[in-house]
Design an enzyme around this catalytic site. Structure first.
Site, mmCIF file in Angstrom:
data_model
loop_
_atom_site.group_PDB
_atom_site.id
_atom_site.type_symbol
_atom_site.label_atom_id
_atom_site.label_comp_id
_atom_site.label_asym_id
_atom_site.label_seq_id
_atom_site.Cartn_x
_atom_site.Cartn_y
_atom_site.Cartn_z
ATOM 1 N N HIS A 35 0.847 -1.211 0.000
ATOM 2 C CA HIS A 35 0.000 0.000 0.000
ATOM 3 C C HIS A 35 0.878 1.255 0.000
ATOM 4 O O HIS A 35 0.565 2.237 -0.678
ATOM 5 C CB HIS A 35 -0.870 0.052 1.265
ATOM 6 N N GLY A 144 -2.901 -2.329 -7.062
ATOM 7 C CA GLY A 144 -1.781 -3.264 -7.209
ATOM 8 C C GLY A 144 -2.101 -4.354 -8.222
ATOM 9 O O GLY A 144 -3.250 -4.787 -8.353
ATOM 10 N N LYS A 145 -1.050 -4.803 -8.917
ATOM 11 C CA LYS A 145 -1.229 -5.878 -9.900
ATOM 12 C C LYS A 145 -1.462 -7.223 -9.223
ATOM 13 O O LYS A 145 -1.802 -8.190 -9.882
ATOM 14 C CB LYS A 145 0.017 -5.980 -10.786
ATOM 15 N N ASP A 147 -3.800 -8.113 -7.212
ATOM 16 C CA ASP A 147 -5.209 -8.436 -7.416
ATOM 17 C C ASP A 147 -5.532 -8.171 -8.886
ATOM 18 O O ASP A 147 -6.244 -7.223 -9.231
ATOM 19 C CB ASP A 147 -6.084 -7.599 -6.477
ATOM 20 N N GLN A 150 -9.217 -8.065 -10.133
ATOM 21 C CA GLN A 150 -9.860 -6.848 -9.623
ATOM 22 C C GLN A 150 -9.430 -5.636 -10.453
ATOM 23 O O GLN A 150 -10.272 -4.833 -10.892
ATOM 24 C CB GLN A 150 -9.466 -6.663 -8.158
ATOM 25 N N ARG A 184 -3.326 -10.478 4.404
ATOM 26 C CA ARG A 184 -3.688 -11.798 4.945
ATOM 27 C C ARG A 184 -2.460 -12.629 5.326
ATOM 28 O O ARG A 184 -2.622 -13.691 5.925
ATOM 29 C CB ARG A 184 -4.572 -12.559 3.947
#
Ligand code: PAF
Length: 273
Positions: A35, A144-145, A147, A150, A184
């Site tokens: 992030h 971000g790549k 995800d 998404q 996670r």
């Protein structure tokens, strides 16, 4: 840095910054170096930087980790301060959603891979991202790549709905040993953390085969399966950048994706070729 809680506060900020470039980084908090790299890029490229922290309930399926999702508001505020964020938007659920709300339907290509395992997940993602885009009206938004699906669906939504926003795809940030950063990762015990390294190892070995001109998806998957044979691999997929499965790598238009399970934790990783 100003912390905003209500829609009205955010709308006021948006209208007072109309003539400036705004970089937006939507997050669910538990901020890590991945992030931070998005925020730093937003800081470098825009006059105003807005970050949102909202653990979005509509993108979690029943039985998923919504309640257990790591929440570290105080640490996250400090990180945003340090990264010179101008506005941090931290709404409550009742601020973002009314009780009866029709969810956006993500397109058909959201029902493959992640969308197949987590049906409805991307409906929730697009719902909240569109709401946030409408509120912040950013010049650029950073994703971000890691995800990858998404990111692709958000790019498609922006294109299909004619939203005047540049979506900036950002490189995956990894630990020194190769593990892709994820909020996670905190769920992993020591052994799982060590085993998880096989994911990036498998991706690198596929990339190295591609470097030696092996472009067949089946051969790449076979090699990756061999590297990850001790893992509970949910899927390995070779897709083009629109998420169509492909039989041969198309250089500069392909992504190899992996999802593996470690107990209840699913880890995603990928490599763009
Ligand atoms: O990637 C995430 O953290 C979330 O899916 C997002 C884009 C912030 C939407 O809730």
């Amino acid at each position: 840095m100003k912390i905003l809680k209500t829609i009205e506060e955010l709308q006021e900020v948006t209208s007072s910054n109309k003539t400036k470039t705004t970089g937006f980084v939507p997050t669910m908090g538990a901020l890590h170096d991945g992030h931070i790299s998005l925020i730093k890029q937003a800081r470098n490229e825009n006059e105003v930087v807005v970050v949102s922290i909202f653990v979005n309930p509509t993108q979690f399926l029943p039985g998923e980790d919504l309640d257990a999702y790591p929440r570290r508001d105080e640490a996250d505020k400090k990180i945003c301060e340090m990264c010179k964020v101008d506005y941090l938007f931290m709404p409550d659920i009742s601020t973002m959603y009314t009780e009866e709300e029709v969810l956006i339907k993500a397109p058909n290509n959201s029902y493959v891979l992640e969308g197949k395992t987590r049906p409805g997940h991307f409906d929730g993602v697009l719902q909240v991202v569109l709401k946030l885009f409408n509120l912040v009206q950013p010049t650029r938004a950073y994703f971000g790549k890691k995800d990858a699906q998404q990111l692709t669906l958000i790019q498609q939504m922006v294109k299909n709905l004619f939203l005047p926003i540049e979506i900036v795809p950002c490189e995956i940030v990894r630990e020194k040993d190769g593990l892709a950063l994820s909020s996670r990762n905190v769920y992993l015990d020591e052994t799982q953390r060590k085993d998880a390294l096989l994911i990036s190892k498998a991706l690198y070995s596929a990339a190295s085969l591609v470097g030696k001109s092996e472009l067949k998806a089946s051969a790449l998957k076979e090699k990756m399966q061999e590297v990850m044979q001790t893992l509970d691999v949910e899927y390995i997929a070779v897709v083009d950048r629109n998420f169509n499965e492909i039989e041969k790598i198309e250089l500069k238009n392909s992504i190899i994706l992996v999802v593996a399970r470690f107990g209840n934790t699913r880890l995603l990783d990928n490599i763009w070729l």
